[in-house]
Enzyme design. Structure first.
Site, PDB file in Angstrom:
ATOM      1  N   PHE A  19      -2.631  -2.367  -0.486  1.00  0.00           N
ATOM      2  CA  PHE A  19      -2.393  -1.761   0.900  1.00  0.00           C
ATOM      3  C   PHE A  19      -0.806  -1.699   0.922  1.00  0.00           C
ATOM      4  O   PHE A  19       0.052  -2.723   0.711  1.00  0.00           O
ATOM      5  CB  PHE A  19      -2.710  -2.373   2.037  1.00  0.00           C
ATOM      6  CG  PHE A  19      -2.660  -1.968   3.278  1.00  0.00           C
ATOM      7  CD1 PHE A  19      -3.134  -0.595   3.740  1.00  0.00           C
ATOM      8  CD2 PHE A  19      -1.335  -2.204   4.170  1.00  0.00           C
ATOM      9  CE1 PHE A  19      -2.931  -0.087   4.930  1.00  0.00           C
ATOM     10  CE2 PHE A  19      -1.112  -1.760   5.297  1.00  0.00           C
ATOM     11  CZ  PHE A  19      -1.671  -0.618   5.826  1.00  0.00           C
TER      12      PHE A  19
ATOM     13  N   ASP B 184       2.470   3.038   7.531  1.00  0.00           N
ATOM     14  CA  ASP B 184       2.426   1.739   8.543  1.00  0.00           C
ATOM     15  C   ASP B 184       0.971   1.054   8.307  1.00  0.00           C
ATOM     16  O   ASP B 184       0.094   1.176   7.596  1.00  0.00           O
ATOM     17  CB  ASP B 184       2.260   2.543   9.991  1.00  0.00           C
ATOM     18  CG  ASP B 184       0.592   3.204  10.142  1.00  0.00           C
ATOM     19  OD1 ASP B 184       0.259   3.693   9.294  1.00  0.00           O
ATOM     20  OD2 ASP B 184       0.120   2.737  11.103  1.00  0.00           O
TER      21      ASP B 184
ATOM     22  N   GLU C 132       1.705  15.288   1.698  1.00  0.00           N
ATOM     23  CA  GLU C 132       1.253  13.845   2.244  1.00  0.00           C
ATOM     24  C   GLU C 132       2.072  12.639   1.799  1.00  0.00           C
ATOM     25  O   GLU C 132       2.807  12.663   0.676  1.00  0.00           O
ATOM     26  CB  GLU C 132      -0.465  13.964   1.394  1.00  0.00           C
ATOM     27  CG  GLU C 132      -1.306  14.083   2.457  1.00  0.00           C
ATOM     28  CD  GLU C 132      -1.720  13.128   3.424  1.00  0.00           C
ATOM     29  OE1 GLU C 132      -0.552  12.401   4.152  1.00  0.00           O
ATOM     30  OE2 GLU C 132      -2.842  12.654   4.009  1.00  0.00           O
ATOM     31  N   ASP C 133       2.009  11.664   2.301  1.00  0.00           N
ATOM     32  CA  ASP C 133       2.505  10.386   2.051  1.00  0.00           C
ATOM     33  C   ASP C 133       1.651   9.754   0.569  1.00  0.00           C
ATOM     34  O   ASP C 133       2.198   9.307  -0.057  1.00  0.00           O
ATOM     35  CB  ASP C 133       2.604   9.503   3.207  1.00  0.00           C
ATOM     36  CG  ASP C 133       1.295   9.198   3.971  1.00  0.00           C
ATOM     37  OD1 ASP C 133       0.145  10.017   3.711  1.00  0.00           O
ATOM     38  OD2 ASP C 133       1.282   8.256   5.056  1.00  0.00           O
TER      39      ASP C 133
ATOM     40  N   ARG D 148       6.948   1.830   9.344  1.00  0.00           N
ATOM     41  CA  ARG D 148       7.165   3.149   8.856  1.00  0.00           C
ATOM     42  C   ARG D 148       8.571   3.402   8.702  1.00  0.00           C
ATOM     43  O   ARG D 148       8.912   4.053   8.103  1.00  0.00           O
ATOM     44  CB  ARG D 148       6.831   4.040  10.036  1.00  0.00           C
ATOM     45  CG  ARG D 148       5.329   4.331  10.266  1.00  0.00           C
ATOM     46  CD  ARG D 148       5.240   5.593  11.008  1.00  0.00           C
ATOM     47  NE  ARG D 148       3.584   5.370  11.551  1.00  0.00           N
ATOM     48  CZ  ARG D 148       2.759   5.971  11.133  1.00  0.00           C
ATOM     49  NH1 ARG D 148       2.666   6.275  10.005  1.00  0.00           N
ATOM     50  NH2 ARG D 148       1.277   5.961  11.762  1.00  0.00           N
TER      51      ARG D 148
ATOM     52  N   GLY E 221       2.346   9.824   8.736  1.00  0.00           N
ATOM     53  CA  GLY E 221       2.778   9.013   7.532  1.00  0.00           C
ATOM     54  C   GLY E 221       3.690   9.684   6.467  1.00  0.00           C
ATOM     55  O   GLY E 221       4.689   9.094   5.959  1.00  0.00           O
TER      56      GLY E 221
ATOM     57  N   LYS F 133      -3.567   6.848  -5.139  1.00  0.00           N
ATOM     58  CA  LYS F 133      -4.223   5.501  -5.560  1.00  0.00           C
ATOM     59  C   LYS F 133      -5.328   5.944  -6.346  1.00  0.00           C
ATOM     60  O   LYS F 133      -6.637   6.125  -5.867  1.00  0.00           O
ATOM     61  CB  LYS F 133      -4.661   4.765  -4.358  1.00  0.00           C
ATOM     62  CG  LYS F 133      -3.834   3.916  -3.521  1.00  0.00           C
ATOM     63  CD  LYS F 133      -4.274   3.021  -2.259  1.00  0.00           C
ATOM     64  CE  LYS F 133      -3.378   2.843  -1.553  1.00  0.00           C
ATOM     65  NZ  LYS F 133      -3.837   1.975  -0.444  1.00  0.00           N
TER      66      LYS F 133
ATOM     67  N   ASP G 185      -5.645   8.278  -0.934  1.00  0.00           N
ATOM     68  CA  ASP G 185      -6.302   6.933  -1.119  1.00  0.00           C
ATOM     69  C   ASP G 185      -7.717   7.448  -1.389  1.00  0.00           C
ATOM     70  O   ASP G 185      -8.049   7.593  -2.807  1.00  0.00           O
ATOM     71  CB  ASP G 185      -6.171   6.178   0.421  1.00  0.00           C
ATOM     72  CG  ASP G 185      -6.909   4.859   0.178  1.00  0.00           C
ATOM     73  OD1 ASP G 185      -7.097   4.236  -0.815  1.00  0.00           O
ATOM     74  OD2 ASP G 185      -7.094   4.292   1.238  1.00  0.00           O
TER      75      ASP G 185
HETATM   76  P1  IMP Z   1      -7.668   8.922   2.379  1.00  0.00           P
HETATM   77  O1  IMP Z   1      -8.219   9.814   3.439  1.00  0.00           O
HETATM   78  O2  IMP Z   1      -8.516   7.677   2.303  1.00  0.00           O
HETATM   79  O3  IMP Z   1      -6.969   9.579   1.373  1.00  0.00           O
HETATM   80  O4  IMP Z   1      -6.209   8.162   3.110  1.00  0.00           O
HETATM   81  C1  IMP Z   1      -5.324   8.933   3.476  1.00  0.00           C
HETATM   82  C2  IMP Z   1      -4.414   8.433   4.551  1.00  0.00           C
HETATM   83  O5  IMP Z   1      -4.755   7.001   4.872  1.00  0.00           O
HETATM   84  C3  IMP Z   1      -2.939   8.664   4.125  1.00  0.00           C
HETATM   85  O6  IMP Z   1      -2.574   9.895   4.496  1.00  0.00           O
HETATM   86  C4  IMP Z   1      -2.313   7.330   4.926  1.00  0.00           C
HETATM   87  O7  IMP Z   1      -1.897   7.848   6.180  1.00  0.00           O
HETATM   88  C5  IMP Z   1      -3.494   6.530   5.129  1.00  0.00           C
HETATM   89  N1  IMP Z   1      -3.121   5.449   3.879  1.00  0.00           N
HETATM   90  C6  IMP Z   1      -3.769   5.309   2.800  1.00  0.00           C
HETATM   91  N2  IMP Z   1      -3.721   4.525   2.117  1.00  0.00           N
HETATM   92  C7  IMP Z   1      -2.510   3.699   2.877  1.00  0.00           C
HETATM   93  C8  IMP Z   1      -1.961   2.334   2.812  1.00  0.00           C
HETATM   94  O8  IMP Z   1      -1.983   1.853   1.768  1.00  0.00           O
HETATM   95  N3  IMP Z   1      -0.814   1.974   3.624  1.00  0.00           N
HETATM   96  C9  IMP Z   1      -0.937   2.862   4.694  1.00  0.00           C
HETATM   97  N4  IMP Z   1      -1.357   3.973   5.074  1.00  0.00           N
HETATM   98  C10 IMP Z   1      -2.479   4.229   4.071  1.00  0.00           C
HETATM   99 MG    MG Z   2      -0.889  10.581   5.714  1.00  0.00          MG
END
Ligand code: IMP
Ligand code: MG
Length: 194
Positions: free
Chosen positions: A171, A178, A118-119, A184, A64, A150, A122
């Protein structure tokens, strides 16, 4: 030449109307590309100043973050190295909660100044996993940069040192993010329409 106010109004109307469809879902524009680029410019300025006497290693978290990392790194004027790690936790529009490292770190990180790119943060599961993985390599220090956060989804105490934007619990796709592998390529960030 129309006045600046009219151009701005036209752009707002266009943005409002702009929607994309990926597979079964429709998304509407959320963060336009110029706003993303401006904010990345500000982050780059801060990083240039914080690391002016160091040679940091940036770790781009695939997949991402590839566009964020590329645009941020192009705006840096300090000496730096770039490395990659590939992790996976999402399936469709939901985090699975299980983070997997698909491709590990290949650069020597001992005693280095590491900045994770990081992108989006979440739940924070991936961020916690990344910190743990990188700390195993005994770096001098580790900082974390994320284009998006978030805050309402966060389940861990994650410190984001360089943050682009806080976003609600929607989302998102575009600019590296993606939906099932697609979306992407967009320069803007879109959110899932109700
Ligand atoms: P986490 O581990 O729950 O913090 O999620 C992190 C990863 O999930 C990010 O690096 C993204 O690749 C993916 N992700 C989280 N939220 C989104 C979203 O809204 N759209 C797309 N990918 C997401
Ligand atoms: Mg990511």
């Amino acid at each position: 030449m129309p006045p600046a106010g009219l151009i701005l109004l036209l752009r707002l109307v266009l943005n409002f109307m702009q929607k994309i469809t990926i597979k079964d879902k429709t998304f509407s524009i959320n963060i336009p590309s110029d706003k993303i680029q401006n904010r990345i410019g500000e982050l780059a300025k801060q990083i240039n100043s914080d690391y002016k006497d160091k040679i940091p290693v940036f770790i781009c978290v695939l997949s991402g973050s590839f566009l964020f990392a590329a645009d941020l790194i192009k705006k840096l004027s300090i000496d730096c190295e770039v490395s990659f790690i590939r992790v996976s936790s999402y399936s469709g529009t939901q985090s699975t909660g299980v983070v997997k490292s698909v491709v590990g770190i290949s650069t020597e990180l001992k005693d280095r100044h590491v900045v994770i790119l990081e992108d989006i943060v979440d739940t924070g599961d991936t961020a916690v996993y990344l910190f743990e993985e990188i700390k195993k390599h005994a770096p001098a220090d580790v900082r974390f940069a994320s284009l998006l956060l978030k805050p309402k989804a966060l389940r861990h105490d994650v410190k984001v040192d360089y943050l682009g934007f806080e976003v609600p619990n929607d989302f998102l796709v575009g600019y590296g993010l993606d939906y099932d592998g697609l979306g992407r390529n967009y320069a803007d960030i879109y959110k899932l329409s109700e």
